[in-house]
Design a protein around this motif. Sequence first.
Motif, PDB file in Angstrom:
ATOM      1  N   ASP A   1       0.839  -1.191   0.000  1.00  0.00           N
ATOM      2  CA  ASP A   1       0.000   0.000   0.000  1.00  0.00           C
ATOM      3  C   ASP A   1       0.877   1.245   0.000  1.00  0.00           C
ATOM      4  N   ASP A   2       0.726   2.056  -1.018  1.00  0.00           N
ATOM      5  CA  ASP A   2       1.441   3.333  -1.070  1.00  0.00           C
ATOM      6  C   ASP A   2       0.962   4.191   0.098  1.00  0.00           C
ATOM      7  N   PRO A   3       1.860   4.634   0.969  1.00  0.00           N
ATOM      8  CA  PRO A   3       1.430   5.428   2.127  1.00  0.00           C
ATOM      9  C   PRO A   3       0.690   6.699   1.745  1.00  0.00           C
ATOM     10  N   THR A   4       0.952   7.249   0.542  1.00  0.00           N
ATOM     11  CA  THR A   4       0.252   8.472   0.139  1.00  0.00           C
ATOM     12  C   THR A   4      -1.203   8.202  -0.232  1.00  0.00           C
ATOM     13  N   ASN A   5      -1.582   6.914  -0.356  1.00  0.00           N
ATOM     14  CA  ASN A   5      -2.990   6.587  -0.627  1.00  0.00           C
ATOM     15  C   ASN A   5      -3.872   6.821   0.589  1.00  0.00           C
ATOM     16  N   GLY A   6      -3.258   6.861   1.763  1.00  0.00           N
ATOM     17  CA  GLY A   6      -4.027   7.087   2.972  1.00  0.00           C
ATOM     18  C   GLY A   6      -4.813   5.884   3.438  1.00  0.00           C
ATOM     19  N   ASP A   7      -4.379   4.671   3.061  1.00  0.00           N
ATOM     20  CA  ASP A   7      -5.131   3.470   3.438  1.00  0.00           C
ATOM     21  C   ASP A   7      -5.102   3.196   4.931  1.00  0.00           C
ATOM     22  N   ALA A   8      -4.191   3.850   5.642  1.00  0.00           N
ATOM     23  CA  ALA A   8      -4.150   3.661   7.095  1.00  0.00           C
ATOM     24  C   ALA A   8      -5.296   4.398   7.785  1.00  0.00           C
ATOM     25  N   PHE A   9      -5.975   5.302   7.046  1.00  0.00           N
ATOM     26  CA  PHE A   9      -7.089   6.052   7.610  1.00  0.00           C
ATOM     27  C   PHE A   9      -8.404   5.325   7.314  1.00  0.00           C
ATOM     28  N   ALA A  10      -9.370   5.482   8.187  1.00  0.00           N
ATOM     29  CA  ALA A  10     -10.678   4.872   7.994  1.00  0.00           C
ATOM     30  C   ALA A  10     -11.443   5.610   6.901  1.00  0.00           C
ATOM     31  N   ALA A  11     -12.318   4.876   6.185  1.00  0.00           N
ATOM     32  CA  ALA A  11     -13.150   5.489   5.161  1.00  0.00           C
ATOM     33  C   ALA A  11     -14.006   6.583   5.785  1.00  0.00           C
ATOM     34  N   GLY A  12     -14.034   7.728   5.143  1.00  0.00           N
ATOM     35  CA  GLY A  12     -14.801   8.854   5.654  1.00  0.00           C
ATOM     36  C   GLY A  12     -14.002   9.778   6.555  1.00  0.00           C
ATOM     37  N   GLU A  13     -12.839   9.306   7.003  1.00  0.00           N
ATOM     38  CA  GLU A  13     -11.990  10.144   7.850  1.00  0.00           C
ATOM     39  C   GLU A  13     -11.248  11.156   6.990  1.00  0.00           C
ATOM     40  N   ALA A  14     -11.256  12.405   7.397  1.00  0.00           N
ATOM     41  CA  ALA A  14     -10.599  13.456   6.626  1.00  0.00           C
ATOM     42  C   ALA A  14      -9.090  13.267   6.657  1.00  0.00           C
ATOM     43  N   LEU A  15      -8.473  13.253   5.488  1.00  0.00           N
ATOM     44  CA  LEU A  15      -7.020  13.155   5.402  1.00  0.00           C
ATOM     45  C   LEU A  15      -6.395  14.539   5.541  1.00  0.00           C
ATOM     46  N   PRO A  16      -5.183  14.610   6.036  1.00  0.00           N
ATOM     47  CA  PRO A  16      -4.485  15.893   6.098  1.00  0.00           C
ATOM     48  C   PRO A  16      -4.366  16.517   4.707  1.00  0.00           C
ATOM     49  N   ALA A  17      -4.283  17.833   4.641  1.00  0.00           N
ATOM     50  CA  ALA A  17      -4.291  18.561   3.375  1.00  0.00           C
ATOM     51  C   ALA A  17      -3.091  18.241   2.491  1.00  0.00           C
ATOM     52  N   HIS A  18      -1.987  17.737   3.092  1.00  0.00           N
ATOM     53  CA  HIS A  18      -0.812  17.469   2.266  1.00  0.00           C
ATOM     54  C   HIS A  18      -0.938  16.170   1.479  1.00  0.00           C
ATOM     55  N   PHE A  19      -1.964  15.371   1.735  1.00  0.00           N
ATOM     56  CA  PHE A  19      -2.159  14.148   0.961  1.00  0.00           C
ATOM     57  C   PHE A  19      -2.626  14.510  -0.450  1.00  0.00           C
ATOM     58  N   PRO A  20      -2.316  13.667  -1.455  1.00  0.00           N
ATOM     59  CA  PRO A  20      -2.762  13.951  -2.828  1.00  0.00           C
ATOM     60  C   PRO A  20      -4.281  14.091  -2.908  1.00  0.00           C
ATOM     61  N   LEU A  21      -4.730  14.891  -3.852  1.00  0.00           N
ATOM     62  CA  LEU A  21      -6.164  15.123  -4.030  1.00  0.00           C
ATOM     63  C   LEU A  21      -6.914  13.823  -4.233  1.00  0.00           C
ATOM     64  N   ARG A  22      -6.346  12.902  -5.021  1.00  0.00           N
ATOM     65  CA  ARG A  22      -7.026  11.624  -5.279  1.00  0.00           C
ATOM     66  C   ARG A  22      -7.272  10.872  -3.968  1.00  0.00           C
ATOM     67  N   SER A  23      -6.307  10.857  -3.086  1.00  0.00           N
ATOM     68  CA  SER A  23      -6.461  10.149  -1.812  1.00  0.00           C
ATOM     69  C   SER A  23      -7.530  10.800  -0.953  1.00  0.00           C
ATOM     70  N   ARG A  24      -7.572  12.124  -0.951  1.00  0.00           N
ATOM     71  CA  ARG A  24      -8.579  12.820  -0.144  1.00  0.00           C
ATOM     72  C   ARG A  24      -9.978  12.609  -0.706  1.00  0.00           C
ATOM     73  N   ILE A  25     -10.083  12.528  -2.025  1.00  0.00           N
ATOM     74  CA  ILE A  25     -11.385  12.219  -2.636  1.00  0.00           C
ATOM     75  C   ILE A  25     -11.811  10.808  -2.252  1.00  0.00           C
ATOM     76  N   ARG A  26     -10.868   9.874  -2.277  1.00  0.00           N
ATOM     77  CA  ARG A  26     -11.178   8.469  -1.981  1.00  0.00           C
ATOM     78  C   ARG A  26     -11.662   8.285  -0.547  1.00  0.00           C
TER      79      ARG A  26
END
Length: 375
Positions: free
Chosen positions: A208-233
Motif C-alpha cells: 500500500d502506497d502510504p500516500t494513498n491514505g489506506d491507514a485512515f478509515a473510510a470517511g476520515e478526513a485526510l491531512p491537506a498534504h495528501f494527494p487530491l485523489r487520496s482525499r477524494i477516496r
Amino acid sequence: MAYSAAMKHAIGAVRRSLTALGIGVQDARFARHGEHEPAPDAPLVLVACSGGRDSLALMAVADTACAAWGVRCGAVVVDHGMQPGSAETAARAAAQCAALGADPCVVRAVQVEERGQGAEAAARDARYAALVDEARRLGATAVLLAHTKDDQAESVLIDLIRSGGVDALAGMPPGQCVDGVRFVRPFLGVTRAATTSICEDLDLDWWDDPTNGDAFAAGEALPAHFPLRSRIRHTLLPYLNAFAGRDMVAMLADGAAIARRDVDYLDARADDVFARTVTIAYDDDGAPHACIDARALAAEDAALRFRVVARTLSICAPGSGKRHVDAVEALVSHWHGQQAVRLPRKRTANRKKHVIEVCEDVTHANRRHRERDRS
C-alpha cells in the motif's frame, strides 16, 4: 481450477481488451485442455505493476487469460525513487510478477523531475516514458494499466474540480496511444473490492502506497498534504455515498462510460475539422507554429471550434487554459479587430484577414535572435 466470481469477471474484462487489440486464441492447441507454452513470436502484452493490490490482481488475471490463449504476458515495474525503500518495493513486486508467470519481467528506475506540474504529475510523466521505452524495446503489442472502477470515479471528480466540461465527465479512456504505444485499461469495470478479493484468494501480499491514505478509515478526513485523489477516496466519496444513499462509484464510472462515447465522437469530428483548418509547421529551432483558417473554422459548431483551438494551443502553446482557448476562439467567431492574444511559453495568437497565426511573440523572438547573433 475453480475461479471466484471476481476472478471470472476480471478474466472476462481482460479477454475483451485483448479482443479489442486484435489478439485472440493463437492456435488450435489452446482450445484444448492442458498447459501449453506460447510461441516465441506470439503477441506480448505487458502489465504495469507497482506491487499494489490492483496491479498485482491485473498481473494474475492477465497471465491467466493470456496463457489460455497462447499470448505472452510480461511485466514492467517502475521505481520512481520517491520514497525510502522504493528499490526494495520494486524488486519485491517484480519477484511477485515473475512468480505469477510474467516473462519478461523488468524493473525500471526513473528520475522524477518536477517542472512546476506537481510531484504526482511528474511521477506519472516519468512512469509513462519508461513504460513506452520498455514496450518498444520488448516489442510489446500493448501495456495494460490497472486503473479500476473506483479510480475512474475518482478521476471524474478530480477533473470536475480542476477543469470541468464533458471531457471531465468522461474520465479515463479505456485505451489510448502514447508515443506510438497502446495503453489499455481493462479493469475500468472492476472494483477495488474485487481486486482486493482476487489478491486475498491467491494469497498475494500487496504493498500500500502510504500516500494513498489506506491507514485512515473510510470517511476520515485526510491531512491537506495528501494527494487530491487520496482525499477524494477517503473523504469525499464516502460522504457522497451517504448523502445520495447510493453507490456513487458505480454512478460516476458508469456515467463516464456513456460520456466517453460522446467525447470520442466529438474528437473524431474535431480531427476532421483540424485537418482542414489548421496547418502546423516548425521553425529552424524546432518550435511549432500554426496557421488557422478562421473563415473556414467559423463555419463549424462552437463545440468543434473550441476543440480545434484547444488542440492547436496544446501543440504551440502548452499550458494554455480555458481563458486562452476562449480568447483565441473569439478571434474566429467574434472578430472585430481585437489585439493579439498573449499565450504561455511566450507565444501569441494574432489574426490578419482570415488567418490566425499562433507563434512566438515577436518581441521575444527578436530579442532571442539578437542574443543568438551576438554569440
